[in-house]
Enzyme design. Structure first.
Site, PDB file in Angstrom:
ATOM      1  N   CYS A 178      73.898  56.305  32.360  1.00 27.95           N
ATOM      2  CA  CYS A 178      75.235  56.212  31.792  1.00 27.95           C
ATOM      3  C   CYS A 178      75.436  54.767  31.363  1.00 27.95           C
ATOM      4  CB  CYS A 178      76.296  56.677  32.788  1.00 27.95           C
ATOM      5  SG  CYS A 178      76.433  55.647  34.257  1.00 27.95           S
TER       6      CYS A 178
ATOM      7  N   HIS B 160      43.510  34.131  48.139  1.00 31.48           N
ATOM      8  CA  HIS B 160      43.028  32.860  48.700  1.00 31.48           C
ATOM      9  C   HIS B 160      44.174  32.196  49.454  1.00 31.48           C
ATOM     10  CE1 HIS B 160      41.397  28.776  48.919  1.00 31.48           C
ATOM     11  NE2 HIS B 160      40.215  29.286  48.557  1.00 31.48           N
TER      12      HIS B 160
END
Length: 627
Positions: A407, A538
């Site tokens: 809407c 890492h």
């Protein structure tokens, strides 16, 4: 579908026909200009006819809109509702009572059509008449219903019409208190997206007004545009709320934000304030404090009702075609009674709202946007196509979506499992709030960009692309790879991706995949997705020199892992003290396989939070997808 789901769908469907009303208001407003001075004396009549035509055909528009909205845009249902209206109108028009179709009739036929569509859209008839089976059966059965309903209304319509007029008189007898209750309930129902249900009754059903030709029109809104001097009581009081009160709340949120976040909050909420002031779209501001301070929303609803009561008692009557924003205010001012008084009233209440909200935010430490972890709104312009796939993942993927509509300010979804919806990810992607109504019915408030988001999500669902979605591998703040204090990672020499500054010492898998390598020092781990992407995680920069101290791997090479599954535990304070940085890159080392990238906003994320990164793979030269 449960009752709340049905009501939310009906509320959204009732809004569809109203999108044509601004055109009617503009035509009627333009008809008042001195066209004769421009050498076009016939123009006022043409413009009035154009504007009045839309109001005259409102019952048909509501029948079509409700049928389409309730059936997920089933064309057969929309055509069936229109054919039913034609039949109904023809029958009552031939009666001796000179009846006219009403919006209520259009809504009823639209609802009945949707029910018939749900029940009979897959009906199988004997083979020799199967031509009338399936979707073709819907217009047939609706036509029979409309004919019967028309015959019934010819018999009872005079009584029904009198009852509608009497209902309007009863409501009016409530005076200002009745208008106050309407305003209060209207704002409360915004929370559930059901406010259109109550507004529709008062704006299009209650109260009758007899036109010069003897016909009667119903509802506060049509009566206002038809010239009824008593109409507008259920609309006028909304102008101070939308033009002044909600912008005042936005300014209070801006001024109470942290100094470092004020530029971002100012940009976002100035846009939200302007949208409320001009167009009357209030949800982006209201949802900024609804979930963190619901008691404040109740106060807001009471004040909104009080403004409507005050305008009623002062004899102010004003109306709108779409919503109570400045555009409608000035376009329709020539039809209003004492409409100018709404401006000083709004200014006074705006000042009250501003002072009240600044005091409450500070006094009760309300985490509105810009203060700690409040709900967030974000800039969407030009960014929707990139965020849509991430939003789709946060909802649980296309497999979780059973129905999706939009809407003006929110996505309205029916999902298979609402537990798959990642609320934190959606807020990170710009949602002002997520409302769960039960039964898989969910509303996600994105403001006025909701329809554009739905369209881009539809495109993402239809595209035949191999897409890989990444969740957050840790809790902390996501940063661009370029901000990692290491030239190898920042220069994307290892691969492309993002990085994180961790808050906790836990690394989890961002994808479905297989552990292909764990470094002996356990500061890094490599994963391979089923699509063939190699992902390197890492932990920290220059952490290999720690020689494994502070790291504990909880998986082994060859293990299959899922998003959110714990991979490595690490001692965050120890690593922070013994390394260059705790920034943790997540990179795809074979990024030559990637066609396009999407990144969520670089904000705080939770461990396992979905939708932080999305990639689309290149197609292989033989036409297949990358393996």
């Amino acid at each position: 579908m449960n009752i709340m789901g049905q009501l939310q769908q009906l509320g959204r469907s009732l809004m569809l026909p109203m999108i044509v009303l601004p055109a009617a208001a503009i035509f009627l407003s333009l008809s008042t200009l001195p066209w004769a001075d421009f050498g076009m004396p016939g123009m006022p009549l043409h413009l009035q006819t154009a504007g009045q035509a839309l109001f005259a055909f409102l019952p048909y528009l509501f029948a079509f809109g409700v049928a389409m909205g309730m059936t997920g845009n089933a064309i057969a249902a929309g055509l069936a509702a229109l054919s039913g209206m034609f039949i109904y109108t023809s029958i009552i028009g031939a009666s001796r009572f000179e009846l006219e179709p009403t919006v209520l009739t259009g809504v009823l036929i639209g609802i009945v059509t949707s029910l018939f569509n749900e029940r009979f859209k897959s009906i199988q008839l004997p083979e020799y008449i199967q031509f009338f089976g399936g979707p073709r059966f819907i217009p047939l059965i609706v036509s029979f219903f409309a004919a019967l309903w028309g015959v019934l209304m010819v018999e009872i319509a005079p009584n029904i019409r009198d009852m509608m007029v009497q209902l309007g008189e009863v409501v009016s007898s409530g005076g200002g208190f009745g208008v106050f209750l309407f305003g209060f309930v209207l704002r409360i129902l915004v929370v559930f997206g059901l406010h259109h249900l109550v507004s529709h009754v008062f704006w299009f059903q209650v109260g009758g007004y007899e036109l010069a030709d003897g016909s009667i029109i119903f509802g506060d809104l049509p009566r206002f545009f038809a010239g009824d001097p008593s109409a507008g009581a259920f609309m006028a009081g909304l102008y101070p709320t939308m033009m002044f009160a909600l912008p005042a709340i936005a300014f209070a949120i801006i001024h109470e934000a942290r100094e470092d976040l004020k530029p971002k909050i100012r940009k976002t909420f100035m846009s939200a304030a302007l949208a409320s002031f001009l167009t009357g779209v209030t949800e982006p501001v209201e949802f900024a404090f609804l979930f963190v301070a619901p008691y404040l929303f109740v106060v807001h609803a009471l004040l909104s009702g009080l403004m409507m009561w005050l305008t009623y008692e002062l004899g102010i009557r004003h109306g709108f075609s779409f919503s109570a924003g400045a555009i409608d205010f000035f376009i329709n001012e020539h039809l209003a009674t004492k409409g100018w008084l709404l401006l000083p009233i709004g200014a006074v209440f705006g000042a009250i709202y501003y002072g009240l909200f600044r005091w409450a935010i500070r006094k009760f430490r309300i985490p509105t946007p810009g203060r700690e972890e409040g709900s967030s709104l974000d800039e969407w312009a030009g960014d929707i196509p990139y965020r849509a796939p991430l939003i789709l993942q946060a909802i649980g993927g296309k497999e979780n979506i059973q129905q999706m509509e939009a809407c003006i300010t929110r996505l309205r979804l029916k999902v298979a499992n609402d537990r798959q919806i990642d609320t934190n990810a959606l807020k990170n992607l710009g949602a002002a709030g997520v409302i769960r109504l039960g039964g898989g019915n969910v509303q996600i408030v994105f403001g006025t960009y909701s329809e554009l988001i739905r369209e881009e999500m539809d495109k993402a669902i239809r595209r035949d692309q191999s897409r890989v979605q990444f969740s957050s591998p840790m809790q902390g703040r996501m940063i661009p790879l370029s901000e990692v204090p290491d030239p190898i990672f920042a220069g994307k020499l290892v691969g492309d991706g993002v990085a994180f500054i961790p808050d906790r010492g836990e690394l989890v898998s961002p994808v479905n995949g297989k552990v292909i390598h764990i470094y002996p020092t356990m500061h890094a781990i490599g994963l391979r997705t089923p699509e063939g992407l190699d992902v390197l995680l890492h932990i920290g920069i220059d952490t290999s020199q720690l020689k494994g101290n502070g790291f504990t791997a909880v998986v082994e090479e060859g293990d299959q892992v899922k998003p959110g599954q714990l991979l490595i535990k690490f001692d965050l304070p120890f690593i922070r003290a013994g390394s260059k940085s705790v920034a943790t890159p997540m990179v795809i080392t074979n990024s030559d396989l990637i066609k396009s990238w999407s990144f969520a906003p670089f904000k705080h994320v939770k461990r396992g939070q979905s939708s932080v990164m999305s990639v689309v793979l290149k197609e292989r030269s033989d036409g297949g997808e990358t393996a």
